[in-house]
Scaffold this motif. Structure first.
Motif, PDB file in Angstrom:
ATOM      1  N   GLY A   6       0.825  -1.209   0.000  1.00 33.63           N
ATOM      2  CA  GLY A   6       0.000   0.000   0.000  1.00 33.63           C
ATOM      3  C   GLY A   6       0.851   1.247   0.000  1.00 33.63           C
ATOM      4  N   ALA A   7       2.000   1.184  -0.668  1.00 30.56           N
ATOM      5  CA  ALA A   7       3.016   2.230  -0.543  1.00 30.56           C
ATOM      6  C   ALA A   7       2.609   3.566  -1.145  1.00 30.56           C
ATOM      7  CB  ALA A   7       4.331   1.762  -1.174  1.00 30.56           C
ATOM      8  N   THR A   8       1.603   3.590  -2.004  1.00 33.60           N
ATOM      9  CA  THR A   8       1.151   4.874  -2.554  1.00 33.60           C
ATOM     10  C   THR A   8      -0.126   5.367  -1.889  1.00 33.60           C
ATOM     11  OG1 THR A   8      -0.050   3.747  -4.340  1.00 33.60           O
ATOM     12  CG2 THR A   8       2.206   4.482  -4.809  1.00 33.60           C
ATOM     13  N   GLY A   9      -0.584   4.664  -0.855  1.00 35.18           N
ATOM     14  CA  GLY A   9      -1.735   5.129  -0.087  1.00 35.18           C
ATOM     15  C   GLY A   9      -1.337   6.235   0.861  1.00 35.18           C
ATOM     16  N   SER A  10      -2.316   6.802   1.533  1.00 37.33           N
ATOM     17  CA  SER A  10      -2.045   7.940   2.419  1.00 37.33           C
ATOM     18  C   SER A  10      -1.093   7.569   3.549  1.00 37.33           C
ATOM     19  CB  SER A  10      -3.359   8.484   2.989  1.00 37.33           C
ATOM     20  OG  SER A  10      -4.048   7.469   3.716  1.00 37.33           O
ATOM     21  N   LEU A  11      -1.236   6.379   4.119  1.00 38.82           N
ATOM     22  CA  LEU A  11      -0.336   5.938   5.178  1.00 38.82           C
ATOM     23  C   LEU A  11       0.957   5.382   4.603  1.00 38.82           C
ATOM     24  CD1 LEU A  11       0.403   5.292   8.093  1.00 38.82           C
ATOM     25  CD2 LEU A  11      -0.918   3.158   7.865  1.00 38.82           C
ATOM     26  N   GLY A  12       0.862   4.486   3.625  1.00 38.87           N
ATOM     27  CA  GLY A  12       2.056   3.863   3.066  1.00 38.87           C
ATOM     28  C   GLY A  12       3.041   4.863   2.512  1.00 38.87           C
ATOM     29  N   ARG A  13       2.531   5.887   1.859  1.00 39.27           N
ATOM     30  CA  ARG A  13       3.412   6.927   1.297  1.00 39.27           C
ATOM     31  C   ARG A  13       4.191   7.625   2.411  1.00 39.27           C
ATOM     32  NH1 ARG A  13       3.444   9.182  -3.747  1.00 39.27           N
ATOM     33  NH2 ARG A  13       1.495   8.105  -4.272  1.00 39.27           N
ATOM     34  N   ARG A  14       3.522   7.887   3.511  1.00 42.70           N
ATOM     35  CA  ARG A  14       4.200   8.532   4.640  1.00 42.70           C
ATOM     36  C   ARG A  14       5.232   7.606   5.272  1.00 42.70           C
ATOM     37  NH1 ARG A  14      -0.779  11.079   4.304  1.00 42.70           N
ATOM     38  NH2 ARG A  14      -0.837  13.265   5.002  1.00 42.70           N
ATOM     39  N   ILE A  15       4.935   6.319   5.335  1.00 44.77           N
ATOM     40  CA  ILE A  15       5.898   5.362   5.872  1.00 44.77           C
ATOM     41  C   ILE A  15       7.156   5.329   5.009  1.00 44.77           C
ATOM     42  CG2 ILE A  15       6.324   2.905   6.288  1.00 44.77           C
ATOM     43  CD1 ILE A  15       3.350   2.659   7.070  1.00 44.77           C
ATOM     44  N   VAL A  16       6.969   5.260   3.697  1.00 46.62           N
ATOM     45  CA  VAL A  16       8.119   5.225   2.784  1.00 46.62           C
ATOM     46  C   VAL A  16       8.926   6.512   2.900  1.00 46.62           C
ATOM     47  CG1 VAL A  16       8.848   5.111   0.373  1.00 46.62           C
ATOM     48  CG2 VAL A  16       7.011   3.622   1.188  1.00 46.62           C
ATOM     49  N   ARG A  17       8.267   7.648   2.947  1.00 43.00           N
ATOM     50  CA  ARG A  17       8.977   8.919   3.083  1.00 43.00           C
ATOM     51  C   ARG A  17       9.841   8.937   4.336  1.00 43.00           C
ATOM     52  NH1 ARG A  17       3.728  12.751   2.159  1.00 43.00           N
ATOM     53  NH2 ARG A  17       3.605  12.696  -0.135  1.00 43.00           N
ATOM     54  N   GLN A  18       9.247   8.543   5.465  1.00 42.36           N
ATOM     55  CA  GLN A  18       9.996   8.583   6.720  1.00 42.36           C
ATOM     56  C   GLN A  18      11.160   7.600   6.714  1.00 42.36           C
ATOM     57  OE1 GLN A  18       7.806   8.563  10.414  1.00 42.36           O
ATOM     58  NE2 GLN A  18       6.117   9.769   9.572  1.00 42.36           N
ATOM     59  N   LEU A  19      10.945   6.430   6.148  1.00 42.94           N
ATOM     60  CA  LEU A  19      12.037   5.462   6.062  1.00 42.94           C
ATOM     61  C   LEU A  19      13.192   6.007   5.233  1.00 42.94           C
ATOM     62  CD1 LEU A  19      10.031   2.142   5.558  1.00 42.94           C
ATOM     63  CD2 LEU A  19      11.576   2.648   7.461  1.00 42.94           C
ATOM     64  N   ARG A  20      12.881   6.630   4.112  1.00 39.58           N
ATOM     65  CA  ARG A  20      13.927   7.178   3.267  1.00 39.58           C
ATOM     66  C   ARG A  20      14.603   8.384   3.931  1.00 39.58           C
ATOM     67  NH1 ARG A  20      16.826   4.912   1.460  1.00 39.58           N
ATOM     68  NH2 ARG A  20      17.493   6.477  -0.052  1.00 39.58           N
ATOM     69  N   ASP A  21      13.822   9.182   4.663  1.00 42.61           N
ATOM     70  CA  ASP A  21      14.413  10.308   5.395  1.00 42.61           C
ATOM     71  C   ASP A  21      15.410   9.813   6.443  1.00 42.61           C
ATOM     72  OD1 ASP A  21      12.978  12.145   3.943  1.00 42.61           O
ATOM     73  OD2 ASP A  21      11.453  12.492   5.488  1.00 42.61           O
ATOM     74  N   GLN A  22      15.171   8.602   6.949  1.00 38.78           N
ATOM     75  CA  GLN A  22      16.075   7.997   7.931  1.00 38.78           C
ATOM     76  C   GLN A  22      17.208   7.219   7.263  1.00 38.78           C
ATOM     77  OE1 GLN A  22      13.687   5.617  10.672  1.00 38.78           O
ATOM     78  NE2 GLN A  22      12.132   7.227  10.798  1.00 38.78           N
TER      79      GLN A  22
END
Length: 292
Positions: A6-22
């Protein structure tokens, strides 16, 4: 490597962003028709697949250390909320995944029979708990980002549609906070093999929401409050034309008919376990929309 469904959903997108920011490696499970360019630009590994295809799930799970299941179902709870998650859990076991984070829903354990999504997520919870995997199950209340379009419409018109009992309570959770907790669960020892109710710091009634909008935009609210019986009538009418659509509206009907809020004790446990302060709905809306 994290696998996020669900990586392009509202939650999944935020999870991917935060992981990449880290600076963490993440494999984003996406559909070919979805908008995944931003995730690719952030350095996520894009896996194009179909969660209804077991072979795609098996390929996506190869070489991953953590799985965060954040996908929704649309109108296909059987295939996506249930079957895809069961297959993800089985593949996680085969690939010796170290931790599985499952995004469930608040109230999933209350036995609501009108919602296929609630029933599916509860069965997945039980399957995961018996799987032998290390897991964390998160049961969020309503997502704050779902109110963004309603807030923008209110800013333009001052109108807020409130179906059902205005006094029903909720604990709207910052979708960014939920993403933070999902990621932190894999490395937080106190979150291992635990279930958490996840909500915002305030218990709100439904009529509190347009009042928050009114404060943000300095606009007197016009609240339209049709009874739930009107929704039921429309749903029944639709069922004469499209029985499948009538069934798919069961989850929405469940959400409209019941209260979904976290207790003060549940929020205190959440904040203590993850060493964070949960963001209020008003703060979330202010960050995304500003004020007038």
């Amino acid at each position: 490597m994290f696998l996020v469904t669900g990586a392009t959903g509202s939650l999944g997108r935020r999870i991917v962003r935060q992981l990449r920011d880290q600076g963490k490696s993440v494999r984003a499970f996406v559909r070919l028709t979805s908008n995944y360019e931003e995730l690719e630009d952030r350095g996520a590994e894009i896996f194009i697949g179909d969660l209804k295809q077991d072979k795609d799930i098996a390929k996506a799970c190869q070489g991953v250390k953590y799985i965060i299941s954040s996908h929704g179902s649309g109108s296909n709870a059987q295939a996506l909320d249930y079957r895809a998650n069961i297959e993800l859990i089985d593949c996680a076991k085969e690939n010796q995944v170290e931790h599985f984070v499952f995004i469930s829903v608040l109230g999933v354990d209350r036995g609501y029979q009108d919602s296929a999504t609630f029933k599916a997520k509860r069965e997945v919870e039980k399957y995961l708990m018996k799987s032998g995997l290390n897991y964390t199950i998160l049961r969020p209340s309503g997502f704050a980002n779902n109110l963004l379009p309603l807030a923008e419409r209110f800013r333009e018109t001052g109108i807020y549609l409130l179906i059902g009992d205005p006094q029903h309570r909720s604990s709207i959770v910052s979708t960014d906070d939920l993403a933070t907790i999902a990621i932190a669960s894999v490395e937080t020892s106190a979150a291992k093999n635990r279930i958490f109710a996840v909500g915002g710091p305030n218990i709100l009634t439904r009529e509190d929401i347009p009042r928050i909008f009114a404060r943000l935009f300095n606009k007197e609210p016009i609240i339209i409050n049709p009874p739930l019986a009107l929704f039921d009538g429309l749903r029944s009418g639709l069922g004469l034309i499209n029985p499948q659509l009538q069934k798919s509206l069961g989850t929405l009907r469940t959400l409209l008919a019941h209260e979904f809020f976290c207790t003060a004790e549940e929020i205190a446990l959440l904040e203590f376990t993850f060493n964070m302060q949960m963001e209020s709905l008003e703060s979330f809306l202010l960050r995304y929309l500003g004020s007038n």
